[in-house]
Design an enzyme around this catalytic site. Structure first.
Site, short mmCIF file in Angstrom:
data_model
loop_
_atom_site.label_atom_id
_atom_site.label_comp_id
_atom_site.label_asym_id
_atom_site.label_seq_id
_atom_site.Cartn_x
_atom_site.Cartn_y
_atom_site.Cartn_z
CE1 TYR A 89 -10.72 -62.96 -37.27
CE2 TYR A 89 -9.55 -64.36 -35.72
CZ TYR A 89 -9.86 -63.11 -36.20
OH TYR A 89 -9.29 -61.99 -35.60
CE LYS A 100 -13.84 -61.35 -36.29
NZ LYS A 100 -13.32 -61.54 -34.91
#
Length: 294
Positions: free
Chosen positions: A135, A163
Site C-alpha cells: 500500500y 495499491k
C-alpha cells in the site's frame, strides 16, 4: 497462488455507534457491496479508520465481516502499523480469522529506510500464508516504496500487488516493465482510475464505491470491454462525487455520505471530526444530482 487483488475493491468505512462498532450497520454496508458484485472488500484500511481500532475491535470487525460475506467475495484486511511486531500480530490474526489477503503500508511516522521497509514486509510475509498487497500512501505514511524496493518485494512469493495512491502516472508503466507477470498494480485514487489503468493498472481500490458500487462496477466493466467512450462518460459523471468525497480528510466525507443515505451513523473517531456544514451541503447536492440511492 490466486491473485485476488484486481477489479473493483471497495475500501469500506467502519461504522460506529456510541463509540462502539455498529455491527448492524456493518451488515448493511457489506451486503450492499455483495449485492452489487464488487470484486473484493477491504476492511480496516485508512477509510475504515483502522488507526482508531483496538486490537479486540479489529478482531471483531474482521470476524463479523467474514461471517457476513460467507465466502461470497474476497475480504482483504488492513495490517498497517508503524510497529513491525504489532503489524505481524494483525497479519497473524487476519490469517486465523480467515480473510483472503491483507494490505499494509510502509511504517508511518518513523521514516524507515528502503532497507527497513523491505525488512518490515519480509517480517509480515514470514508470519502468514496469505497473499499480500503493498500500500503506497506517501501522504499518510510519510515514506514510500522506491521502484527498486517494489521489485525486491515482488520477488517474495506471496506479495502479489501494489495499491498506489500516488499521482505519478508513469509509475505503473515502470513497475510493470520489471516485476513478475502476475504482480498486479491498482490505483487507490478514484479520480485517476482510467488514466492509471491505461498505464498498466488492473483495478481500483475505491472510496466512492461505498455508496455507488454499481456505477463504479459498470465503469470498470466498460473499460475492460474496451468501451472507452462509455467508461469516460461514467467517469465524467462521477468526477464531482470524487471531488466532494475528498473535500475534507478521508473518511470524513464518505462517512457523512453513507449516513445521509441511511447506511450508518455519522460517527467518526477523534482526532477526525464530523464533516463541516459546507462539506455536508456539497455532498448532499451531488448525491441528489446523481440520484444516488441505497
Amino acid at each position: 497462488m490466486h491473485n485476488i487483488f484486481k477489479g473493483l475493491i471497495t475500501a469500506l468505512i467502519t461504522p460506529f455507534k456510541d463509540n462502539k462498532l455498529d455491527l448492524y450497520a456493518l451488515e448493511r454496508i457489506v451486503k450492499h457491496q455483495i449485492k452489487h458484485e464488487v470484486d473484493a472488500v477491504l476492511i480496516a484500511g485508512s477509510t475504515g479508520e483502522s488507526s482508531s481500532l483496538s486490537f479486540e475491535e479489529y478482531k471483531l470487525l474482521l470476524q463479523t465481516s467474514v461471517e457476513i460475506v460467507n465466502k461470497c467475495i474476497p475480504i482483504i484486511s488492513g495490517c498497517s502499523s508503524n510497529n513491525t511486531t504489532y503489524a505481524r500480530a494483525l497479519a497473524a490474526e487476519s490469517t486465523k480469522i480467515g480473510v483472503d489477503g491483507f494490505m499494509a503500508s510502509p511504517p508511518s511516522y518513523v521514516k524507515p529506510t528502503q532497507h527497513g521497509i523491505y525488512k518490515h514486509f519480509e517480517a509480515l510475509h514470514e508470519v502468514c500464508n496469505l497473499p499480500i498487497m503493498l500500500y503506497s500512501a506517501p501522504t499518510r505514511s510519510g515514506v514510500d516504496f522506491s521502484d527498486e524496493t517494489i521489485l525486491r518485494l515482488s520477488k517474495l512469493p506471496r506479495i502479489l500487488a501494489l495499491k498506489d495512491c500516488g499521482v505519478d502516472l508513469e509509475r505503473p508503466l515502470r513497475i510493470r516493465a520489471t516485476v513478475k507477470k502476475d504482480f498486479n498494480i491498482l490505483t487507490g485514487n478514484d479520480e485517476v482510475v482510467l488514466a492509471f489503468n491505461a498505464q498498466g493498472g488492473v483495478g481500483w481500490t475505491s472510496v466512492a464505491s461505498n455508496i455507488v458500487p454499481n456505477i463504479c462496477k459498470e465503469l470498470l466493466e466498460k473499460w475492460n470491454k474496451n468501451d472507452t467512450k462509455g467508461a469516460l462518460e461514467i467517469h465524467q459523471k462521477l468526477l464531482p462525487l470524487y471531488t466532494a468525497l475528498f473535500v475534507e480528510s478521508n473518511p470524513i466525507p464518505i462517512k457523512y455520505a453513507a449516513h445521509y443515505l441511511g447506511l450508518c451513523e455519522n460517527e467518526i473517531r477523534p482526532p477526525l471530526t464530523e464533516a463541516s456544514d459546507s462539506a455536508k451541503k456539497q455532498i448532499e447536492n451531488i448525491i441528489t444530482s446523481l440520484s444516488i440511492k441505497i
